[in-house]
Design a protein around this motif. Sequence first.
Motif, PDB file in Angstrom:
ATOM      1  N   UNK A 110       0.831  -1.207   0.000  1.00  0.00           N
ATOM      2  CA  UNK A 110       0.000   0.000   0.000  1.00  0.00           C
ATOM      3  C   UNK A 110       0.864   1.254   0.000  1.00  0.00           C
ATOM      4  N   UNK A 111       1.896   1.271   0.852  1.00  0.00           N
ATOM      5  CA  UNK A 111       2.739   2.464   0.950  1.00  0.00           C
ATOM      6  C   UNK A 111       3.416   2.778  -0.382  1.00  0.00           C
ATOM      7  N   UNK A 112       3.914   1.758  -1.068  1.00  0.00           N
ATOM      8  CA  UNK A 112       4.598   1.968  -2.339  1.00  0.00           C
ATOM      9  C   UNK A 112       3.637   2.219  -3.490  1.00  0.00           C
ATOM     10  N   UNK A 113       2.403   1.724  -3.371  1.00  0.00           N
ATOM     11  CA  UNK A 113       1.436   1.854  -4.458  1.00  0.00           C
ATOM     12  C   UNK A 113       1.099   3.303  -4.765  1.00  0.00           C
ATOM     13  N   UNK A 114       1.346   4.196  -3.822  1.00  0.00           N
ATOM     14  CA  UNK A 114       1.093   5.615  -4.047  1.00  0.00           C
ATOM     15  C   UNK A 114       1.845   6.101  -5.283  1.00  0.00           C
ATOM     16  N   UNK A 115       3.005   5.529  -5.546  1.00  0.00           N
ATOM     17  CA  UNK A 115       3.803   5.930  -6.710  1.00  0.00           C
ATOM     18  C   UNK A 115       3.075   5.651  -8.020  1.00  0.00           C
ATOM     19  N   UNK A 116       2.142   4.699  -8.003  1.00  0.00           N
ATOM     20  CA  UNK A 116       1.440   4.297  -9.228  1.00  0.00           C
ATOM     21  C   UNK A 116      -0.050   4.671  -9.215  1.00  0.00           C
ATOM     22  N   UNK A 117      -0.482   5.449  -8.245  1.00  0.00           N
ATOM     23  CA  UNK A 117      -1.925   5.720  -8.129  1.00  0.00           C
ATOM     24  C   UNK A 117      -2.509   6.341  -9.394  1.00  0.00           C
ATOM     25  N   UNK A 118      -1.767   7.199 -10.044  1.00  0.00           N
ATOM     26  CA  UNK A 118      -2.276   7.854 -11.254  1.00  0.00           C
ATOM     27  C   UNK A 118      -1.503   7.423 -12.494  1.00  0.00           C
ATOM     28  N   UNK A 119      -0.851   6.279 -12.412  1.00  0.00           N
ATOM     29  CA  UNK A 119      -0.069   5.786 -13.550  1.00  0.00           C
ATOM     30  C   UNK A 119      -0.984   5.276 -14.653  1.00  0.00           C
ATOM     31  N   UNK A 120      -0.525   5.357 -15.868  1.00  0.00           N
ATOM     32  CA  UNK A 120      -1.282   4.847 -17.010  1.00  0.00           C
ATOM     33  C   UNK A 120      -1.180   3.327 -17.066  1.00  0.00           C
ATOM     34  N   UNK A 121      -2.099   2.674 -17.783  1.00  0.00           N
ATOM     35  CA  UNK A 121      -1.994   1.213 -17.934  1.00  0.00           C
ATOM     36  C   UNK A 121      -0.656   0.767 -18.505  1.00  0.00           C
ATOM     37  N   UNK A 122      -0.114   1.534 -19.427  1.00  0.00           N
ATOM     38  CA  UNK A 122       1.169   1.169 -20.030  1.00  0.00           C
ATOM     39  C   UNK A 122       2.292   1.202 -19.000  1.00  0.00           C
ATOM     40  N   UNK A 123       2.286   2.222 -18.149  1.00  0.00           N
ATOM     41  CA  UNK A 123       3.311   2.322 -17.109  1.00  0.00           C
ATOM     42  C   UNK A 123       3.156   1.183 -16.097  1.00  0.00           C
ATOM     43  N   UNK A 124       1.924   0.866 -15.741  1.00  0.00           N
ATOM     44  CA  UNK A 124       1.689  -0.230 -14.807  1.00  0.00           C
ATOM     45  C   UNK A 124       2.182  -1.554 -15.377  1.00  0.00           C
ATOM     46  N   UNK A 125       1.875  -1.810 -16.643  1.00  0.00           N
ATOM     47  CA  UNK A 125       2.307  -3.054 -17.276  1.00  0.00           C
ATOM     48  C   UNK A 125       3.832  -3.126 -17.348  1.00  0.00           C
ATOM     49  N   UNK A 126       4.467  -2.023 -17.729  1.00  0.00           N
ATOM     50  CA  UNK A 126       5.928  -1.998 -17.795  1.00  0.00           C
ATOM     51  C   UNK A 126       6.543  -2.211 -16.408  1.00  0.00           C
ATOM     52  N   UNK A 127       5.909  -1.666 -15.383  1.00  0.00           N
ATOM     53  CA  UNK A 127       6.416  -1.819 -14.020  1.00  0.00           C
ATOM     54  C   UNK A 127       6.308  -3.267 -13.557  1.00  0.00           C
ATOM     55  N   UNK A 128       5.210  -3.929 -13.918  1.00  0.00           N
ATOM     56  CA  UNK A 128       5.042  -5.349 -13.564  1.00  0.00           C
ATOM     57  C   UNK A 128       6.147  -6.186 -14.191  1.00  0.00           C
ATOM     58  N   UNK A 129       6.391  -5.967 -15.474  1.00  0.00           N
ATOM     59  CA  UNK A 129       7.431  -6.727 -16.175  1.00  0.00           C
ATOM     60  C   UNK A 129       8.799  -6.441 -15.566  1.00  0.00           C
ATOM     61  N   UNK A 130       9.089  -5.168 -15.294  1.00  0.00           N
ATOM     62  CA  UNK A 130      10.388  -4.794 -14.736  1.00  0.00           C
ATOM     63  C   UNK A 130      10.596  -5.432 -13.361  1.00  0.00           C
ATOM     64  N   UNK A 131       9.575  -5.404 -12.517  1.00  0.00           N
ATOM     65  CA  UNK A 131       9.684  -6.007 -11.188  1.00  0.00           C
ATOM     66  C   UNK A 131       9.885  -7.518 -11.285  1.00  0.00           C
ATOM     67  N   UNK A 132       9.190  -8.156 -12.213  1.00  0.00           N
ATOM     68  CA  UNK A 132       9.357  -9.604 -12.393  1.00  0.00           C
ATOM     69  C   UNK A 132      10.781  -9.938 -12.838  1.00  0.00           C
ATOM     70  N   UNK A 133      11.341  -9.135 -13.725  1.00  0.00           N
ATOM     71  CA  UNK A 133      12.712  -9.359 -14.189  1.00  0.00           C
ATOM     72  C   UNK A 133      13.711  -9.160 -13.053  1.00  0.00           C
ATOM     73  N   UNK A 134      13.550  -8.078 -12.287  1.00  0.00           N
ATOM     74  CA  UNK A 134      14.441  -7.813 -11.156  1.00  0.00           C
ATOM     75  C   UNK A 134      14.331  -8.934 -10.120  1.00  0.00           C
ATOM     76  N   UNK A 135      13.123  -9.429  -9.903  1.00  0.00           N
ATOM     77  CA  UNK A 135      12.913 -10.513  -8.939  1.00  0.00           C
ATOM     78  C   UNK A 135      13.671 -11.771  -9.356  1.00  0.00           C
ATOM     79  N   UNK A 136      13.611 -12.103 -10.636  1.00  0.00           N
ATOM     80  CA  UNK A 136      14.309 -13.293 -11.122  1.00  0.00           C
ATOM     81  C   UNK A 136      15.826 -13.106 -11.026  1.00  0.00           C
ATOM     82  N   UNK A 137      16.290 -11.896 -11.340  1.00  0.00           N
ATOM     83  CA  UNK A 137      17.716 -11.599 -11.204  1.00  0.00           C
ATOM     84  C   UNK A 137      18.155 -11.803  -9.751  1.00  0.00           C
ATOM     85  N   UNK A 138      17.332 -11.331  -8.804  1.00  0.00           N
ATOM     86  CA  UNK A 138      17.666 -11.470  -7.390  1.00  0.00           C
ATOM     87  C   UNK A 138      17.733 -12.935  -6.980  1.00  0.00           C
ATOM     88  N   UNK A 139      16.800 -13.744  -7.487  1.00  0.00           N
ATOM     89  CA  UNK A 139      16.827 -15.177  -7.166  1.00  0.00           C
ATOM     90  C   UNK A 139      18.118 -15.837  -7.640  1.00  0.00           C
TER      91      UNK A 139
END
Length: 344
Positions: A110-139
């Motif tokens: 919830x605290x971090x979601x504020x950064x995306x409250x008014x984000x466009x669908x394209x930005x949200x989708x790109x953020x999901x993909x980026x987070x998934x990639x970073x997560x796999x890199x971390x693993x």
Amino acid sequence: MSADDRRLHGLDLARYLALAGMVLVNFRLALAVPAEGTSWLAGVFRLLEGKASATFVTLAGLGLVLATQRSGWMQASMQTWRRAAFLLALGLLNLTLFPADILHYYAVYFALAVLWLRASPRVLLASIVALAVVSFWALLHWNYSEGWNWQTLEYAGLWNWPGAVRNLLFNGFHPLLPWMCFFLLGMLLARLLLSQPRVQLALLLLGVLLLGAGQGVQCLAQGTPWQAWLGTQPMPPGPAYVLTGAGAACSVIAACLWLTRVHPGDWLEPFTAAGRMTLTLYVGHILLGMGTLEWLGLLDGSASLPAVLLWALLFLMLATGAAWLWSWRFARGPLEAVMRRIAG
């Protein structure tokens, strides 16, 4: 009943089903019963593991956008941060009783979601993909097992800063990487016209495709050095798990929206009433449900999967009835009302 009302009933039903899945999974954890074997029941428990909670998190992101879409950014941000603080306090208290608590992770989402409250669908989708990639890199580059005793599921250093941050960010039960992807997915789905039949059908098809893609990745990884990181289990949460978790969330949400649109009626009321007070019932399944199991001396690993199913269904039946009766007089559940009063 308007299309918006049916949409909300569909989301309430989806919340109820996600909570029911989490109760089943968490009762199995509390009773220390492994979901092993080839029986259909073991398969059901393995299927629910990580998928129900991913759906729960996706619905939280969806609900946040729906609750704040008519507010200005600053007002919506302050309300979201207050709710995050409330969930953090409640979650930390709950964590002292149940190590797989999800609420303190919710607070961070919830605290971090504020950064995306008014984000466009394209930005949200790109953020999901980026987070998934970073997560796999971390693993691949960090030690996922650090802090864990996998036999007892105890986490060393959980209440110290290095361990707490590592658990929250990377290798806890519901870490920010990659679970924030599900929260952002919910925020993305909130931008859709969910009451439209064609949107519901498209969302259902998307969910099935994501589930199939996740299973396909897992099958391709069998017998390779990547197998441990490309399974559909939630720990460790690799790309295949992200795909299947997102697929399960999309499928359940779409199916519930379709069901409440095609078959509206009073039969839904007990389930949607419980779906509107999932925070109360989540805490209740730990304090009352697991507390009762402990009082009966059942947390010694001697139970079976059918016994887990029986106890979970008994709790869900009682909780659903209690929530329905409560809804006759009150619009919100007890904890939901407290959070509303404190955090807005």
